[in-house]
Design a protein around this motif. Structure first.
Motif, PDB file in Angstrom:
ATOM      1  N   LEU A  25      15.812   0.477   2.841  1.00 46.61           N
ATOM      2  CA  LEU A  25      15.194   0.720   4.143  1.00 46.61           C
ATOM      3  C   LEU A  25      14.193   1.878   4.059  1.00 46.61           C
ATOM      4  N   VAL A  26      14.568   2.951   3.389  1.00 44.36           N
ATOM      5  CA  VAL A  26      13.660   4.097   3.219  1.00 44.36           C
ATOM      6  C   VAL A  26      12.436   3.673   2.408  1.00 44.36           C
ATOM      7  N   PHE A  27      12.653   2.902   1.344  1.00 44.40           N
ATOM      8  CA  PHE A  27      11.522   2.415   0.552  1.00 44.40           C
ATOM      9  C   PHE A  27      10.583   1.579   1.429  1.00 44.40           C
ATOM     10  N   ALA A  28      11.148   0.651   2.201  1.00 43.10           N
ATOM     11  CA  ALA A  28      10.326  -0.202   3.067  1.00 43.10           C
ATOM     12  C   ALA A  28       9.563   0.625   4.100  1.00 43.10           C
ATOM     13  N   GLY A  29      10.226   1.622   4.678  1.00 42.60           N
ATOM     14  CA  GLY A  29       9.607   2.422   5.725  1.00 42.60           C
ATOM     15  C   GLY A  29       8.569   3.408   5.232  1.00 42.60           C
ATOM     16  N   THR A  30       8.670   3.821   3.982  1.00 45.64           N
ATOM     17  CA  THR A  30       7.761   4.866   3.500  1.00 45.64           C
ATOM     18  C   THR A  30       6.778   4.404   2.431  1.00 45.64           C
ATOM     19  N   LEU A  31       7.151   3.456   1.588  1.00 45.01           N
ATOM     20  CA  LEU A  31       6.316   3.140   0.427  1.00 45.01           C
ATOM     21  C   LEU A  31       5.779   1.705   0.381  1.00 45.01           C
ATOM     22  N   LEU A  32       6.391   0.778   1.077  1.00 48.42           N
ATOM     23  CA  LEU A  32       5.925  -0.612   1.030  1.00 48.42           C
ATOM     24  C   LEU A  32       4.456  -0.716   1.415  1.00 48.42           C
ATOM     25  N   THR A  33       4.107  -0.201   2.574  1.00 51.88           N
ATOM     26  CA  THR A  33       2.722  -0.292   3.041  1.00 51.88           C
ATOM     27  C   THR A  33       1.787   0.528   2.161  1.00 51.88           C
ATOM     28  N   TYR A  34       2.256   1.674   1.684  1.00 46.37           N
ATOM     29  CA  TYR A  34       1.449   2.504   0.784  1.00 46.37           C
ATOM     30  C   TYR A  34       1.005   1.691  -0.431  1.00 46.37           C
ATOM     31  N   PHE A  35       1.946   1.020  -1.082  1.00 50.29           N
ATOM     32  CA  PHE A  35       1.597   0.258  -2.279  1.00 50.29           C
ATOM     33  C   PHE A  35       0.781  -0.984  -1.943  1.00 50.29           C
ATOM     34  N   TRP A  36       1.102  -1.670  -0.863  1.00 50.13           N
ATOM     35  CA  TRP A  36       0.330  -2.864  -0.509  1.00 50.13           C
ATOM     36  C   TRP A  36      -1.117  -2.518  -0.160  1.00 50.13           C
ATOM     37  N   VAL A  37      -1.329  -1.460   0.590  1.00 48.64           N
ATOM     38  CA  VAL A  37      -2.697  -1.050   0.920  1.00 48.64           C
ATOM     39  C   VAL A  37      -3.435  -0.635  -0.349  1.00 48.64           C
ATOM     40  N   SER A  38      -2.744   0.069  -1.228  1.00 48.65           N
ATOM     41  CA  SER A  38      -3.355   0.447  -2.507  1.00 48.65           C
ATOM     42  C   SER A  38      -3.732  -0.801  -3.301  1.00 48.65           C
ATOM     43  N   GLY A  39      -2.864  -1.790  -3.320  1.00 45.48           N
ATOM     44  CA  GLY A  39      -3.159  -3.048  -4.010  1.00 45.48           C
ATOM     45  C   GLY A  39      -4.359  -3.760  -3.397  1.00 45.48           C
ATOM     46  N   LEU A  40      -4.456  -3.737  -2.071  1.00 46.08           N
ATOM     47  CA  LEU A  40      -5.579  -4.397  -1.398  1.00 46.08           C
ATOM     48  C   LEU A  40      -6.916  -3.776  -1.788  1.00 46.08           C
ATOM     49  N   THR A  41      -6.931  -2.472  -2.049  1.00 46.02           N
ATOM     50  CA  THR A  41      -8.186  -1.823  -2.440  1.00 46.02           C
ATOM     51  C   THR A  41      -8.646  -2.271  -3.822  1.00 46.02           C
ATOM     52  N   LYS A  42      -7.745  -2.868  -4.584  1.00 47.68           N
ATOM     53  CA  LYS A  42      -8.080  -3.270  -5.950  1.00 47.68           C
ATOM     54  C   LYS A  42      -8.525  -4.723  -6.061  1.00 47.68           C
ATOM     55  N   LEU A  43      -8.289  -5.509  -5.025  1.00 46.86           N
ATOM     56  CA  LEU A  43      -8.654  -6.924  -5.085  1.00 46.86           C
ATOM     57  C   LEU A  43     -10.161  -7.105  -4.978  1.00 46.86           C
ATOM     58  N   GLY A  44     -10.669  -8.065  -5.753  1.00 47.56           N
ATOM     59  CA  GLY A  44     -12.067  -8.457  -5.613  1.00 47.56           C
ATOM     60  C   GLY A  44     -12.200  -9.363  -4.403  1.00 47.56           C
ATOM     61  N   GLY A  45     -13.379  -9.913  -4.197  1.00 42.73           N
ATOM     62  CA  GLY A  45     -13.635 -10.753  -3.043  1.00 42.73           C
ATOM     63  C   GLY A  45     -13.032 -12.151  -3.156  1.00 42.73           C
ATOM     64  N   GLY A  46     -12.544 -12.672  -2.046  1.00 41.82           N
ATOM     65  CA  GLY A  46     -12.033 -14.034  -1.976  1.00 41.82           C
ATOM     66  C   GLY A  46     -10.762 -14.246  -2.781  1.00 41.82           C
ATOM     67  N   LEU A  47     -10.418 -15.511  -2.953  1.00 34.34           N
ATOM     68  CA  LEU A  47      -9.200 -15.873  -3.677  1.00 34.34           C
ATOM     69  C   LEU A  47      -9.284 -15.511  -5.160  1.00 34.34           C
ATOM     70  N   VAL A  48     -10.479 -15.596  -5.724  1.00 35.49           N
ATOM     71  CA  VAL A  48     -10.638 -15.223  -7.136  1.00 35.49           C
ATOM     72  C   VAL A  48     -10.458 -13.718  -7.344  1.00 35.49           C
ATOM     73  N   GLY A  49     -10.447 -12.959  -6.257  1.00 39.20           N
ATOM     74  CA  GLY A  49     -10.233 -11.524  -6.337  1.00 39.20           C
ATOM     75  C   GLY A  49      -8.880 -11.161  -6.924  1.00 39.20           C
ATOM     76  N   LEU A  50      -7.949 -12.118  -6.918  1.00 42.80           N
ATOM     77  CA  LEU A  50      -6.650 -11.895  -7.563  1.00 42.80           C
ATOM     78  C   LEU A  50      -6.806 -11.765  -9.073  1.00 42.80           C
ATOM     79  N   PHE A  51      -7.857 -12.380  -9.605  1.00 42.74           N
ATOM     80  CA  PHE A  51      -8.100 -12.362 -11.048  1.00 42.74           C
ATOM     81  C   PHE A  51      -9.353 -11.589 -11.427  1.00 42.74           C
ATOM     82  N   GLN A  52     -10.143 -11.226 -10.433  1.00 47.17           N
ATOM     83  CA  GLN A  52     -11.353 -10.434 -10.663  1.00 47.17           C
ATOM     84  C   GLN A  52     -11.283  -9.181  -9.804  1.00 47.17           C
ATOM     85  N   PRO A  53     -10.613  -8.156 -10.301  1.00 45.12           N
ATOM     86  CA  PRO A  53     -10.431  -6.933  -9.511  1.00 45.12           C
ATOM     87  C   PRO A  53     -11.762  -6.268  -9.175  1.00 45.12           C
TER      88      PRO A  53
END
Length: 182
Positions: A25-53
């Motif tokens: 619960l603490v992990f979900a409340g404090t770090l889940l969004t932190y890591f997901w937002v950080s991951g989103l900043t690394k994605l390239g454009g569109g669906l191919v962004g999963l493979f083209q950072p």
């Protein structure tokens, strides 16, 4: 008074479900969004962004290498691409698995490794050693450094999950129960 204290603490000692459930619960409340937002900043454009950072992904993970090639990712190797893609996916997959309580021990161990690499990148690649307030120091009365203070708490929460597992409200527990029925 002592017998009441003993009764309460004995109940807490038997509450094996409490610590791993609260850690998730603490992990979900404090770090889940932190890591997901950080991951989103690394994605390239569109669906191919999963493979083209994005270029920013390479700059975050390999700052000195990117500076050396004047931020031209085409000059980096397959190794750089693989690390950036794996790191990006890890920022989505590992936190989700922890929150769901699926492969929790392995996922928490993976997150510990991720945080150690992230911290080393911040210290070496992004010059964190040059900023004492970023690196911090234990036992110094200031609990707000990003590396030693904050990330040691992150790792501690994850160590609870490595040692205790996900707890009863988890997919690990549901699958364990299902496998013992067959």
């Amino acid at each position: 008074m002592i017998s009441a204290y003993t009764a309460v603490t004995e109940r807490l000692s038997r509450a094996d479900w409490l610590l791993p459930t609260l850690a998730r619960l603490v992990f979900a409340g404090t770090l889940l969004t932190y890591f997901w937002v950080s991951g989103l900043t690394k994605l390239g454009g569109g669906l191919v962004g999963l493979f083209q950072p994005s270029v920013g992904a390479y700059a975050q993970i390999f700052p000195k290498a990117m500076e050396a090639v004047t931020y031209d990712t085409s000059q980096l190797s397959l190794y750089h691409w693989a690390v950036v893609v794996a790191g990006t996916w890890a920022e989505f997959i590992l936190p989700a698995l922890i929150v769901l309580g699926l492969l929790t021990r392995l996922s928490a161990l993976g997150m510990i490794g991720f945080i150690i690499v992230q911290s080393l990148t911040d210290l070496i690649g992004h010059g964190g050693f040059e900023h004492k307030e970023t690196f911090g120091a234990w036992f110094d009365r200031f609990p707000d450094s990003v590396i030693l203070d904050q990330r040691s708490f992150w790792i501690f929460v994850l160590l609870v999950l490595v040692i205790k597992g996900a707890g009863p409200v988890s997919l690990d527990n549901a699958l364990r129960g299902r496998s013992t029925q067959t």
